[in-house]
Design a protein around this motif. Sequence first.
Motif, PDB file in Angstrom:
ATOM      1  N   TYR A   1       3.322 -48.121  22.414  1.00  0.00           N
ATOM      2  CA  TYR A   1       4.760 -48.382  22.333  1.00  0.00           C
ATOM      3  C   TYR A   1       5.129 -49.229  21.125  1.00  0.00           C
ATOM      4  CZ  TYR A   1       4.738 -46.482  26.998  1.00  0.00           C
ATOM      5  OH  TYR A   1       4.587 -45.644  28.065  1.00  0.00           O
ATOM      6  N   ARG A   2       4.394 -49.102  20.041  1.00  0.00           N
ATOM      7  CA  ARG A   2       4.580 -49.966  18.877  1.00  0.00           C
ATOM      8  C   ARG A   2       5.961 -49.832  18.245  1.00  0.00           C
ATOM      9  NH1 ARG A   2       0.549 -46.309  17.361  1.00  0.00           N
ATOM     10  NH2 ARG A   2       1.299 -44.726  15.939  1.00  0.00           N
ATOM     11  N   LEU A   3       6.514 -48.641  18.196  1.00  0.00           N
ATOM     12  CA  LEU A   3       7.831 -48.484  17.587  1.00  0.00           C
ATOM     13  C   LEU A   3       8.880 -49.258  18.376  1.00  0.00           C
ATOM     14  CD1 LEU A   3       9.527 -47.141  15.398  1.00  0.00           C
ATOM     15  CD2 LEU A   3       9.840 -45.212  16.944  1.00  0.00           C
ATOM     16  N   PHE A   4       8.824 -49.164  19.694  1.00  0.00           N
ATOM     17  CA  PHE A   4       9.760 -49.910  20.527  1.00  0.00           C
ATOM     18  C   PHE A   4       9.566 -51.419  20.368  1.00  0.00           C
ATOM     19  CE2 PHE A   4       9.406 -45.903  23.016  1.00  0.00           C
ATOM     20  CZ  PHE A   4      10.713 -45.465  22.799  1.00  0.00           C
TER      21      PHE A   4
ATOM     22  N   GLY B   1      11.750 -56.152  18.707  1.00  0.00           N
ATOM     23  CA  GLY B   1      11.592 -57.495  18.161  1.00  0.00           C
ATOM     24  C   GLY B   1      12.666 -57.819  17.141  1.00  0.00           C
ATOM     25  N   LEU B   2      12.963 -56.855  16.289  1.00  0.00           N
ATOM     26  CA  LEU B   2      14.015 -57.070  15.300  1.00  0.00           C
ATOM     27  C   LEU B   2      15.383 -57.209  15.971  1.00  0.00           C
ATOM     28  CD1 LEU B   2      12.863 -54.594  12.515  1.00  0.00           C
ATOM     29  CD2 LEU B   2      12.676 -57.086  12.530  1.00  0.00           C
ATOM     30  N   ILE B   3      15.616 -56.413  16.999  1.00  0.00           N
ATOM     31  CA  ILE B   3      16.877 -56.520  17.740  1.00  0.00           C
ATOM     32  C   ILE B   3      16.966 -57.873  18.440  1.00  0.00           C
ATOM     33  CG2 ILE B   3      18.147 -55.605  19.728  1.00  0.00           C
ATOM     34  CD1 ILE B   3      17.146 -52.801  18.818  1.00  0.00           C
ATOM     35  N   ALA B   4      15.872 -58.306  19.062  1.00  0.00           N
ATOM     36  CA  ALA B   4      15.871 -59.598  19.754  1.00  0.00           C
ATOM     37  C   ALA B   4      16.160 -60.739  18.784  1.00  0.00           C
ATOM     38  CB  ALA B   4      14.527 -59.826  20.451  1.00  0.00           C
ATOM     39  N   ILE B   5      15.640 -60.650  17.576  1.00  0.00           N
ATOM     40  CA  ILE B   5      15.896 -61.684  16.582  1.00  0.00           C
ATOM     41  C   ILE B   5      17.368 -61.676  16.166  1.00  0.00           C
ATOM     42  CG2 ILE B   5      15.406 -62.356  14.180  1.00  0.00           C
ATOM     43  CD1 ILE B   5      12.489 -61.457  14.749  1.00  0.00           C
ATOM     44  N   GLY B   6      17.990 -60.511  16.174  1.00  0.00           N
ATOM     45  CA  GLY B   6      19.393 -60.405  15.778  1.00  0.00           C
ATOM     46  C   GLY B   6      20.391 -60.710  16.879  1.00  0.00           C
ATOM     47  N   ILE B   7      19.964 -60.748  18.139  1.00  0.00           N
ATOM     48  CA  ILE B   7      20.891 -60.972  19.256  1.00  0.00           C
ATOM     49  C   ILE B   7      21.625 -62.311  19.154  1.00  0.00           C
ATOM     50  CG2 ILE B   7      20.951 -61.429  21.746  1.00  0.00           C
ATOM     51  CD1 ILE B   7      19.168 -59.013  22.111  1.00  0.00           C
ATOM     52  N   PRO B   8      20.956 -63.424  18.831  1.00  0.00           N
ATOM     53  CA  PRO B   8      21.723 -64.675  18.720  1.00  0.00           C
ATOM     54  C   PRO B   8      22.840 -64.604  17.676  1.00  0.00           C
ATOM     55  CG  PRO B   8      19.400 -65.165  18.877  1.00  0.00           C
ATOM     56  CD  PRO B   8      19.519 -63.674  18.719  1.00  0.00           C
ATOM     57  N   LEU B   9      22.599 -63.919  16.579  1.00  0.00           N
ATOM     58  CA  LEU B   9      23.636 -63.751  15.562  1.00  0.00           C
ATOM     59  C   LEU B   9      24.783 -62.923  16.120  1.00  0.00           C
ATOM     60  CD1 LEU B   9      24.629 -64.120  12.650  1.00  0.00           C
ATOM     61  CD2 LEU B   9      23.361 -62.050  12.066  1.00  0.00           C
TER      62      LEU B   9
ATOM     63  N   MET C   1       4.923 -58.736  17.629  1.00  0.00           N
ATOM     64  CA  MET C   1       4.778 -57.724  16.583  1.00  0.00           C
ATOM     65  C   MET C   1       3.436 -57.874  15.863  1.00  0.00           C
ATOM     66  SD  MET C   1       8.560 -57.111  14.944  1.00  0.00           S
ATOM     67  CE  MET C   1       9.122 -58.779  14.749  1.00  0.00           C
ATOM     68  N   ILE C   2       3.004 -59.096  15.634  1.00  0.00           N
ATOM     69  CA  ILE C   2       1.716 -59.323  14.961  1.00  0.00           C
ATOM     70  C   ILE C   2       0.558 -58.864  15.837  1.00  0.00           C
ATOM     71  CG2 ILE C   2       0.144 -61.146  14.172  1.00  0.00           C
ATOM     72  CD1 ILE C   2       2.695 -62.577  13.107  1.00  0.00           C
TER      73      ILE C   2
END
Length: 144
Positions: free
Chosen positions: A22-25, A30-38, A64-65
Amino acid sequence: MASQTQSPDRPFGTLLRLLVTYRLFIYLGGLIAIGIPLLLQRAYGTELSPGARTAIVAVSLGLMIVTYLGERRVGRDHVDATGESAETYSLRLRASIATAVVGLAIGIYVAMEVNPLTGSFFVLGAFLFAYMGYRTELGDANGV
């Protein structure tokens, strides 16, 4: 001798295979989660504490790492139904894409916390880094 990561009785190996599947998800999530506070700040005026934002970024990047490391570990011995290796991209391309994803995540974080213009430079740099990696891969494949 079979890799310990591949053995079904190893829970860590099972976790790595699940993350790789499920790496793409995981990367996009992860990128979406980082953007949610913004998004919360811009859309609703709700601001999370700096500790919460840092925790979201740290957990997202950590996941992600670990997923990328799982790709390297599990993917090395992974073969498809024809018996061919499922890996189609070079190590150089995979490393450049992983670096670009981390740069993108840092860019989103910097845009949220420091300065939107500086964060935009990180995002642009991440895009160009990934583009150069793909371009190099295509050049190598075409014999250029």
